[in-house]
Design a protein around this motif. Sequence first.
Motif, PDB file in Angstrom:
ATOM      1  N   GLY A 185       0.761  -1.284   0.142  1.00 18.50           N
ATOM      2  CA  GLY A 185      -0.088  -0.145  -0.037  1.00 18.50           C
ATOM      3  C   GLY A 185       0.739   1.301  -0.034  1.00 18.50           C
ATOM      4  N   TYR A 186       1.843   1.397   0.588  1.00 15.90           N
ATOM      5  CA  TYR A 186       3.017   2.542   0.801  1.00 15.90           C
ATOM      6  C   TYR A 186       3.461   2.731  -0.457  1.00 15.90           C
ATOM      7  N   LYS A 188       2.195   1.902  -3.384  1.00 22.12           N
ATOM      8  CA  LYS A 188       1.250   2.119  -4.070  1.00 22.12           C
ATOM      9  C   LYS A 188       0.768   3.721  -4.163  1.00 22.12           C
ATOM     10  N   VAL A 189       0.989   4.257  -3.140  1.00 20.94           N
ATOM     11  CA  VAL A 189       0.600   5.794  -2.817  1.00 20.94           C
ATOM     12  C   VAL A 189       1.472   6.539  -3.879  1.00 20.94           C
ATOM     13  N   VAL A 190       2.953   6.244  -3.459  1.00 20.07           N
ATOM     14  CA  VAL A 190       3.792   6.992  -4.403  1.00 20.07           C
ATOM     15  C   VAL A 190       3.865   6.690  -5.709  1.00 20.07           C
ATOM     16  N   ARG A 191       3.528   5.383  -6.207  1.00 24.05           N
ATOM     17  CA  ARG A 191       3.624   5.210  -7.755  1.00 24.05           C
ATOM     18  C   ARG A 191       2.250   5.917  -8.321  1.00 24.05           C
ATOM     19  N   LEU A 192       1.011   5.948  -7.402  1.00 21.14           N
ATOM     20  CA  LEU A 192      -0.207   6.648  -7.969  1.00 21.14           C
ATOM     21  C   LEU A 192       0.015   8.160  -8.145  1.00 21.14           C
ATOM     22  N   PHE A 193       1.283   8.759  -7.536  1.00 15.21           N
ATOM     23  CA  PHE A 193       1.747  10.048  -8.012  1.00 15.21           C
ATOM     24  C   PHE A 193       2.631  10.181  -8.987  1.00 15.21           C
ATOM     25  N   ALA A 195       5.613   8.342  -9.025  1.00 16.14           N
ATOM     26  CA  ALA A 195       7.004   8.525  -8.503  1.00 16.14           C
ATOM     27  C   ALA A 195       7.793   7.499  -9.490  1.00 16.14           C
TER      28      ALA A 195
END
Lengths: 288, 264
Positions: A185-186, A188-193, A195
């Motif tokens: 999940g962590y 995923k959070v940055v991949r969605l931005f 990164a």
Amino acid sequence: MPKNEHSYKKALLSGLQEDRESGMKELHAQYKQKARRITAAVGTTQFTILLLFLALWEAAGRQKWIDPLLFSYPTKIVNQLWNSMADGSIWPHIGMTVSETIIGFILGTLVGTGLAALLWWFPFLSRVLDPYLVVLNSMPKVALGPLFIVSLGPGFNSIVAVTLSITVIITTINIYNRFIEIEAGYIKVVRLFGASRAQLFRLVILPASFPVIISALKVNVGLAWIGVIVGEFLVAKLGLGYLMIYGFQVFNFTLVLSTLIVIAVVATIMYQLVAILERKLTSGWRER
Amino acid sequence: MAGEDNRLELKDVSHVYVNEKGASLAVEKLNLTVRRGEFVSLVGPSGCGKTTILSMLAGLMPPTGGQVLLAGAPVLGPSRLVGYMLQQDFLFPWRTIRDNAAIGLEINGGKNAAALKEVDRLLTELGLPGSGSKYPHELSGGMRQRVALARMLATNPEVMLLDEPFSALDLHIKLQLEDLVDETLKRLGKTAVLVTHDLAEAAAMSDRVIVLAANPGRIVKELVIPDEIRKATPMEARKLPGFQDVFDQLWAELNRAEGGGGHA
Ligand SMILES: Nc1ncnc2c1ncn2[C@@H]1O[C@H](COP(=O)(O)OP(=O)(O)OP(=O)(O)O)[C@@H](O)[C@H]1O
Ligand SMILES: [Mg+2]
């Protein structure tokens, strides 16, 4: 005592708020007092054991129940320590060993973290290297010592190399394992931005592994001492390990034992310092 | 142009997951259009491919077949136009609340003093005034999910993808947050796709509810929510006379989708 017990029981039963509070305070005070008593008893016992041991050793040495040439005795050791400190002869040895150890555990942690990052960055590489790491890790790495002496020459470099051989592999494995078990999940959070892989590493992987890296640093202090002392046994002309081996060779066991005590003291101090550093560095980092 | 107003489009989209165990068809031949400013919910039995659809919309993975379009252009990867909210907040425990909310800006290179001020304003707006320098563990679950909302809004995306963002919360906090999200998205004119298990939530928040069936995932029903319910806040909507009717329809459709099995 029975009178005391009576008073707080009565206080709790009276049902008045103030009485209840004072009754509970009294219970707390009793509890704390008991805990303090136990702590004091433990301390006293520890001190007594040490004192008895030293006294027995001293007596055994002086009365020749044990061979004082082999086992020495406390006052002789203290004398030896005092003299070597007074004439300054011990300090270069301490300085040498401490600097080798510090370089060893810092370098070991850095190199281990770097290798772990490389394995994380190239999953193919990590698959390829996996069996090699397992074999290297299960091997008694100090056995590589002679190899380092032959290739790096006797002295500082091969001692640090022995230390690295002990610390690097296990550090790499531990930190890499932390890298890959970070919750998806962590990531995923940055991949969605959007990164990049470098940003993912810098923003998530590395900081999430920080406590593991710091604890590796602490473990490596202990391992580095092993590496340095063994290395110095093998080649050195300076250092506490060298001093011990020299003591053996000239049959001066007072020197051997006093050096052992110096090692114990310095290693403990260093470990405590790193533990303080650990607490400082991880205080801003909070668990969920 | 007609495409201009279509923010999101799925055209004959299928997705197959492949791993050692084999290949499985998660969703098949999906066609869906979401217009600008629209709020669409996806409901359906577990495993019908709701998260899969959101992942493709977010550009986390390409569809195996068909086309995914964002504002008329094919989705090739994560985009700044799209924000995503997960079921759990996944706030980084080592970052302050402000830094957590600003992580998208940091990644996009837009983190500066003005943007951070904007983040603080956003946090205040979402009911978290003065908590910018706190750490996530100091906040309750509902507050943390608000931070996750702020994190999504901070990069100012046009489209919001919400994957069960309220399902881990207590009912009381969930209702509060539904109102907050609804009000915020409406005010900012955002387009949203919400995945939820909660039919009442879908009915209360959406303009349109899509009912999916599983094995393979496909659309079985599309329900347009009546205007009066749509205009009300989620909390008020629940009290409107027409609400129970909408809920019952959804309930019936979902039962049919779950019981129906393969293609009818
Ligand atoms: N990474 C994956 N690898 C293989 N199969 C997957 C993967 N992710 C999902 N699936 C399968 O694809 C189907 C759809 O999954 P998805 O997560 O999209 O469902 P969902 O509707 O979000 O379910 P839920 O309501 O439980 O969240 C399921 O059958 C699931 O088992
Ligand atoms: Mg899902």
